[in-house]
Scaffold this active site. Structure first.
Site, PDB file in Angstrom:
ATOM      1  N   SER A 192       0.791  -1.394  -0.034  1.00  0.00           N
ATOM      2  CA  SER A 192       0.168   0.076   0.236  1.00  0.00           C
ATOM      3  C   SER A 192       0.790   1.347  -0.056  1.00  0.00           C
ATOM      4  O   SER A 192       0.430   2.423  -0.263  1.00  0.00           O
ATOM      5  CB  SER A 192      -0.953   0.109   1.145  1.00  0.00           C
ATOM      6  OG  SER A 192      -0.089  -0.051   2.377  1.00  0.00           O
ATOM      7  N   ASP A 432      -2.751   6.425  11.534  1.00  0.00           N
ATOM      8  CA  ASP A 432      -1.791   6.181  10.477  1.00  0.00           C
ATOM      9  C   ASP A 432      -0.691   6.986  10.442  1.00  0.00           C
ATOM     10  O   ASP A 432      -0.602   8.106  10.069  1.00  0.00           O
ATOM     11  CB  ASP A 432      -2.581   6.278   9.042  1.00  0.00           C
ATOM     12  CG  ASP A 432      -1.613   5.542   8.145  1.00  0.00           C
ATOM     13  OD1 ASP A 432      -0.490   5.272   8.298  1.00  0.00           O
ATOM     14  OD2 ASP A 432      -2.178   5.383   6.975  1.00  0.00           O
ATOM     15  N   HIS A 435       1.673   5.530   6.413  1.00  0.00           N
ATOM     16  CA  HIS A 435       1.592   6.134   5.118  1.00  0.00           C
ATOM     17  C   HIS A 435       1.789   7.612   5.087  1.00  0.00           C
ATOM     18  O   HIS A 435       2.130   8.435   6.005  1.00  0.00           O
ATOM     19  CB  HIS A 435      -0.042   5.825   4.522  1.00  0.00           C
ATOM     20  CG  HIS A 435      -0.058   4.255   4.390  1.00  0.00           C
ATOM     21  ND1 HIS A 435      -0.722   3.506   5.603  1.00  0.00           N
ATOM     22  CD2 HIS A 435       0.220   3.271   3.436  1.00  0.00           C
ATOM     23  CE1 HIS A 435      -0.630   2.062   5.205  1.00  0.00           C
ATOM     24  NE2 HIS A 435      -0.102   2.169   3.863  1.00  0.00           N
TER      25      HIS A 435
END
Ligand code: NAG
Ligand code: NAG
Length: 465
Positions: A192, A432, A435
């Protein structure tokens, strides 16, 4: 897919080890900050387990206003004794001062343009030319990275440009990037984090086409984490930008035990099934890393398989090395440097304070890059493995060595803005810090791909176009 934040940490041993080793160095630096700030902050940790201190002192431009980083003279071998209990000593003093408004421009390139290290440098404030697309305007940013749309109030994190210290990056030109890709296919293959980079690339190239309907996903798919393959066509340039999901680059499988329960395994000597799609692509960008750091991959119990041998217990770094070698053999056998360019994008740093991705770690409230401290020099051991494997290949794979430039960017993660806030309340349960918000840090990785395509010799067959 695990949850968005589920993709990081290389760290369990590292934080305590580093904390202990750095006490004599960091404490004197940190004390004034600790005494001054009323709320003492949690340590910022970036990698788990595989972290290595810098091999030699980092080269830096003389700057009398910043104290030199604490020297680290730790022996390089990983510890064999159990780590001491975690300490809450900060690894780096929290930076309160604003980063320099405009650092000195990088020196003129004196050599041939390709001899300098593009990855040694600093982030420069660029209010005029960054971001490369306005927050909230690109339809290809999926919700997890659309921080502005999800309510992130600050925008300074979008206004940095990567500036190598000893050379100049070619001025970024999305039109020229598309012209270079004319008639070709560019494909990102990985996890990802590579989808994060893929979305960034779609957005920066989209800025170069006046009629936005002249690019589209050829199957009509919308980008989501549930799907593993996307192909975007840029009609006027007859080129495609594609993404193939492959968490490990080698083959995932399942085995059934006597009770007929299925368990996942990883065949580290067999290339991933998606490899059939990689063939004949003109520009490939690989990555794998974050899936090797936690859970069954890190434990390595009845998980790694080679030939008919399922290892009862196997070290994850050694498994990573063997998997990369499997990938390297495939590239050497199937790809032709006269026709294609292959990149491997290095590990992208996560920044969690006070816990892991799954245990309350956070990075919210960070609005500025870290400018100094041990975090800046950190380089995971798995990256040395990457360098070693790539160094022995026949095919000249280009390493996008982005680890260090991501070390600085504790401000670039979605934190609590990985999801649209329902009403006004933002979820604080899981953050998060792995990312990146878009626009943001992956835009710089794509600029570096462009720079590499401009600066390095092109494959022979491209020149006939
Ligand atoms: C960008 O690249 C295109 C195509 O190569 C060129 O025509 C244009 O002049 C470039 N723009 C700038 C600002 O350099
Ligand atoms: C990549 O960058 C790190 C610093 O972050 C450096 O130590 C390493 O040597 C670089 N690797 C290559 C192959 O240039």
């Amino acid at each position: 897919m695990p949850p968005a934040a589920a993709l990081l940490p290389w760290r369990r041993l590292v934080v305590p080890l580093l904390a202990v080793v750095s006490v004599p160095f960091v404490l004197p630096l940190a004390l004034p900050f600790l005494l001054r700030s009323s709320s003492s902050r949690q340590p910022l940790s970036v990698h788990r387990l595989d972290w290595l201190p810098p091999l030699s002192p980092l080269p830096r431009t003389p700057d009398p206003s910043t104290p030199p980083p604490p020297p680290l003279t730790l022996p390089l071998a990983p510890p064999t004794t159990p780590p001491p209990p975690p300490s809450t000593l900060p690894m780096a003093p929290p930076t309160r001062s604003s980063p320099a408004a405009s650092p000195p421009p990088p020196e003129k390139d004196e050599g041939g343009g390709t001899t300098c290290d593009l990855y040694d440098g600093e982030w420069a404030r660029d209010e005029a030319a960054r971001p490369l697309y306005a927050p909230g305007t690109c339809p290809y940013v999926d919700e997890a990275y659309a921080c502005a749309s999800n309510g992130r109030p600050d925008a300074a994190y979008t206004r940095w440009r990567w500036a190598p210290r000893r050379c100049r990056l070619p001025r970024f030109n999305a039109t020229d990037f598309l012209a270079t890709l004319r008639g070709k296919r560019l494909m990102l293959v990985g996890d990802s984090m590579n989808r994060n980079q893929f979305e960034s690339l779609l957005c920066i190239l989209r800025e170069a086409i006046p009629d936005k309907t002249r690019m589209f996903e050829t199957h009509g798919y919308r980008i989501s984490k549930g799907r593993g393959y996307f192909v975007f066509k840029f009609v006027d340039y007859d080129c495609t930008v594609e993404f193939v999901r492959s968490h490990f680059l080698v083959r995932e499988g399942v085995r059934y035990n006597r009770q007929k329960n299925s368990n996942p395994i990883l065949q580290i000597d067999r290339i991933d099934k998606s490899a059939s799609r990689w063939r004949k692509v003109d520009v490939l960008v690989f990555n794998t890393g974050h899936w090797w750091t936690h859970g069954k991959t890190a434990r390595g119990i009845n998980y790694y398989k080679e030939g008919d041998m399922l290892y009862p217990q196997f070290d994850s770094t050694e498994a990573y090395r063997r998997a990369l070698k499997t990938w390297a053999r495939w590239i050497d056998k199937n790809m032709d440097p006269a026709k294609s360019v292959v990149f491997y994008r290095g590990y992208s740093t996560a920044h969690f304070r006070g816990g892991e991705w799954d245990s309350g770690g956070s990075c919210s409230g960070e609005t500025e890059p870290t400018l100094r401290g041990a975090v800046i020099g950190s380089y995971p051991r798995k990256m040395r493995v990457v360098e070693e494997v790539i160094g022995r290949m026949r095919f000249p794979v280009r390493l996008l060595n982005v680890t260090k430039l991501t070390n600085f960017r504790k401000d670039g993660h979605p934190s609590v803005y990985g999801k649209a806030a329902a009403g006004k309340k933002v979820s604080r349960r899981k953050q998060d810090c792995s990312h990146w918000c878009l626009p943001g840090v992956p835009d710089a990785w794509n600029e570096l791909i462009y720079a590499s395509l401009v600066l390095e010799p092109k494959p022979r067959s491209w020149k006939h176009h």
